[in-house]
Scaffold this active site. Structure first.
Site, PDB file in Angstrom:
ATOM      1  CG  ASP A   1      -0.221  -0.065   2.527  1.00 40.91           C
ATOM      2  OD1 ASP A   1       1.010  -0.258   2.512  1.00 40.91           O
ATOM      3  OD2 ASP A   1      -0.887   0.063   3.574  1.00 40.91           O
TER       4      ASP A   1
ATOM      5  CG  HIS B   1      21.244   3.242 -19.399  1.00 43.19           C
ATOM      6  ND1 HIS B   1      20.240   2.927 -20.291  1.00 43.19           N
ATOM      7  CD2 HIS B   1      21.755   4.427 -19.828  1.00 43.19           C
ATOM      8  CE1 HIS B   1      20.154   3.873 -21.217  1.00 43.19           C
ATOM      9  NE2 HIS B   1      21.061   4.790 -20.948  1.00 43.19           N
TER      10      HIS B   1
ATOM     11  CG  ASP C   1      24.542  10.264 -17.361  1.00 45.19           C
ATOM     12  OD1 ASP C   1      23.840  11.267 -17.153  1.00 45.19           O
ATOM     13  OD2 ASP C   1      24.528   9.629 -18.441  1.00 45.19           O
TER      14      ASP C   1
ATOM     15  CG  ASP D   1      21.183  13.593 -19.741  1.00 49.26           C
ATOM     16  OD1 ASP D   1      21.962  13.034 -18.950  1.00 49.26           O
ATOM     17  OD2 ASP D   1      20.790  13.063 -20.794  1.00 49.26           O
TER      18      ASP D   1
ATOM     19  CG  HIS E   1      26.614   6.340 -26.078  1.00 45.23           C
ATOM     20  ND1 HIS E   1      26.726   7.677 -26.390  1.00 45.23           N
ATOM     21  CD2 HIS E   1      27.557   6.096 -25.127  1.00 45.23           C
ATOM     22  CE1 HIS E   1      27.687   8.231 -25.664  1.00 45.23           C
ATOM     23  NE2 HIS E   1      28.218   7.279 -24.900  1.00 45.23           N
TER      24      HIS E   1
ATOM     25  CG  HIS F   1      19.219  12.598 -25.675  1.00 47.03           C
ATOM     26  ND1 HIS F   1      18.612  13.385 -24.728  1.00 47.03           N
ATOM     27  CD2 HIS F   1      20.238  11.966 -25.035  1.00 47.03           C
ATOM     28  CE1 HIS F   1      19.221  13.225 -23.556  1.00 47.03           C
ATOM     29  NE2 HIS F   1      20.224  12.380 -23.717  1.00 47.03           N
TER      30      HIS F   1
ATOM     31  CG  HIS G   1      16.536   9.773 -23.659  1.00 49.19           C
ATOM     32  ND1 HIS G   1      16.647   8.620 -22.925  1.00 49.19           N
ATOM     33  CD2 HIS G   1      17.813  10.200 -23.839  1.00 49.19           C
ATOM     34  CE1 HIS G   1      17.909   8.367 -22.666  1.00 49.19           C
ATOM     35  NE2 HIS G   1      18.637   9.312 -23.209  1.00 49.19           N
TER      36      HIS G   1
ATOM     37  CD  GLU H   1      24.472  11.499 -24.190  1.00 48.44           C
ATOM     38  OE1 GLU H   1      24.819  10.645 -23.345  1.00 48.44           O
ATOM     39  OE2 GLU H   1      23.299  11.890 -24.331  1.00 48.44           O
TER      40      GLU H   1
ATOM     41  CE1 TYR I   1      30.913   4.793 -21.960  1.00 48.79           C
ATOM     42  CE2 TYR I   1      30.829   5.280 -24.306  1.00 48.79           C
ATOM     43  CZ  TYR I   1      30.484   5.596 -23.006  1.00 48.79           C
ATOM     44  OH  TYR I   1      29.721   6.698 -22.742  1.00 48.79           O
TER      45      TYR I   1
ATOM     46  NE  ARG J   1      27.463   9.125 -20.716  1.00 53.71           N
ATOM     47  CZ  ARG J   1      27.467   7.978 -20.077  1.00 53.71           C
ATOM     48  NH1 ARG J   1      28.155   6.932 -20.566  1.00 53.71           N
ATOM     49  NH2 ARG J   1      26.819   7.822 -18.937  1.00 53.71           N
TER      50      ARG J   1
ATOM     51  CD  GLU K   1      24.506  13.698 -21.247  1.00 54.70           C
ATOM     52  OE1 GLU K   1      23.439  13.566 -21.875  1.00 54.70           O
ATOM     53  OE2 GLU K   1      24.778  13.039 -20.220  1.00 54.70           O
TER      54      GLU K   1
END
Length: 457
Positions: free
Chosen positions: A59, A262, A279, A290, A369, A373, A380, A406, A410, A440, A442
């Site tokens: 609940d 991710h 990130d 982002d 990747h 975006h 996104h 970004e 890797y 990365r 970004e």
């Protein structure tokens, strides 16, 4: 205070220059509704549902997140409501159906806006309780020709069909049911893609807060802490400055964990000489930041780390310098491909003829990747990229668009095994760089008439 990199104009935000915009105004949301109504045919109706609360366990519920299209048009943040936009005989109305005032429910679950305040405080023309929805909407639908709703939303689709069936059932009483159904998504997606000045001001603010969070993470990071402790520092900074929620699950990935795009476990211990990829972006009044940064946990790059980081940074800066109205993601991908491929070739990670490597996009073995975006109410965000036959993004940038840039590199062990025998890969050189995980960087960019504003600067 403005500075320039190439043709890109960059704005530096400080505590003194940061505007105090905490949310959009009633007029902003009314403008959004008016813009959608202007796209509707005469004698038509559009449906936009609020989100429902989602059960976490037994609940208890997850923190409520409003349906973004509904929020864009109303600013109303209660569950289970329904917005109806009616355009009949060239008269336009915004009608809201929402939860009633209920003292018992409000004691347990919090205050409700109610119908009177919905009209007063949100600029809604009429507001009724949810129980009146079927009776009133069937009356509104009678004699209309078109109905707009999101085709990909199963709940509102069923609601609309049920309401149309109720109108059809009264055909003997002279009711006429609309015969044309129109997907609302392409229309509202286009509207959301171009941000107003107030929306950009709000995104400037949430980016500023998110930058503070990244700085705090850099200051606190040290070997021996756990990734989740750094995550906590980030969330603290978001909340302290009014961004009550993260825009998405925060990624704090040390060492090889950065090869998981991710990664959200955030449960490993930070180690000396490892890189830390973060990130993370806050959400303020529904709008998202982002941001990704990668840095050495002990504050000093090793030489191989420095070389790879500089290559990613160079690619990012060259791409951002090229952004202006009329440019496309396809063009930016060409720039990123050229920069990263040349760099990997010079490092000896790739081998062979440069022209061939560029044509084959050989850097994609390591840059796994997309380059960026749209960004807005969703991380996104919505908006057509106008994908061409060759799967390239051909949508020309226009003033008011907000996007991420970004680039990354890797060295994923499982992918390395797949390409280890490839003729244009120097496996021995790859093995030298592989222990350093992913890198990365970004930024969040606003397209302007004269170039850009880097919200993440």
């Amino acid at each position: 205070m403005a500075s320039t990199i190439g043709t890109a104009q960059l704005m530096t935000i400080t505590d003194e220059t940061l505007p105090g915009l905490a949310c959009l105004s009633t007029d902003d949301f009314k403008n959004h509704r008016d813009n959608f109504l202007a796209k509707m045919a005469n004698n038509s109706m559009a449906f936009f549902p609020a989100a429902h609360e989602v059960t976490r366990s037994n609940d208890t519920e997850f923190s409520f997140c409003q349906n973004k299209n509904f929020y864009y048009l109303t600013g109303f943040n209660e569950p289970d409501a329904l917005l109806v936009l009616l355009k009949k005989d060239h008269v336009e109305q915004a009608i809201l159906f929402s939860l009633p005032k209920d003292k018992n429910q409000e004691v347990w679950h919090g205050r409700r806006v109610g119908q009177e305040k919905a009209c007063q405080e949100y600029g809604i023309d009429q507001c009724f309780i949810l129980d009146e929805k079927s009776e009133r909407i069937t009356q509104y639908l009678n004699g209309l020709t078109q109905v707009y709703f999101a085709f990909n939303d199963a709940n509102i689709r069923q609601t609309v069909f049920d309401l149309l069936a109720q109108v059809s059932a009264k055909s003997r009483q002279g009711f006429k049911v609309p015969t044309t159904l129109v997907d609302a998504n392409p229309i509202i997606d286009e509207l959301r893609l171009i941000k107003s000045e107030n929306e950009i001001a709000l995104m400037r603010q949430v980016n500023y807060i998110s930058c503070l969070a990244h700085k705090r993470a850099m200051q606190k990071a040290r070997a021996g802490l756990f990734e989740y402790q750094i995550e906590n520092e980030i969330l603290h900074e978001f909340t302290y400055h009014g961004a009550r929620h993260a825009a998405y699950a925060t990624i704090v990935a040390s060492g090889d964990n950065a090869n998981i795009l991710h990664y959200t476990n955030n449960d490993n211990k930070l180690k000396n000489n490892d890189l830390l990829l973060i990130d993370a972006g806050g959400e303020l009044a529904g709008y998202a930041a982002d941001i990704t940064r990668t840095f050495p946990i002990n504050g000093k790059f090793t030489q191989p780390q420095k070389i790879l980081y500089q290559l990613v940074l160079d690619a990012k800066m060259k791409v951002i310098a090229a952004i202006k109205p009329g440019v496309t993601f396809a063009k930016l991908n060409e720039i990123a491909n050229e920069c990263l491929t040349k760099g990997l070739l010079e490092l000896g990670i790739l081998s062979g003829d440069l022209a061939h490597l560029l044509q084959e996009k050989a850097c994609k073995k390591y840059f796994i990747h997309g380059l960026g975006h749209w960004l807005g109410l969703d991380v996104h965000d919505v908006g057509d990229y106008q994908i061409g036959a060759e799967k390239t993004q051909l949508r020309q940038f226009a003033a008011g668009m907000v996007l991420t840039i970004e680039p990354g590199l890797y060295f994923v062990p499982m992918l390395m095994k797949e390409i280890s025998g490839h003729k244009d890969v120097n496996w021995d050189k790859v093995a030298e760089f592989q222990p350093y995980g992913g890198i990365r960087i970004e930024d969040n960019i606003v397209v302007k008439q004269g170039g850009i504003e880097n919200l993440t600067r």
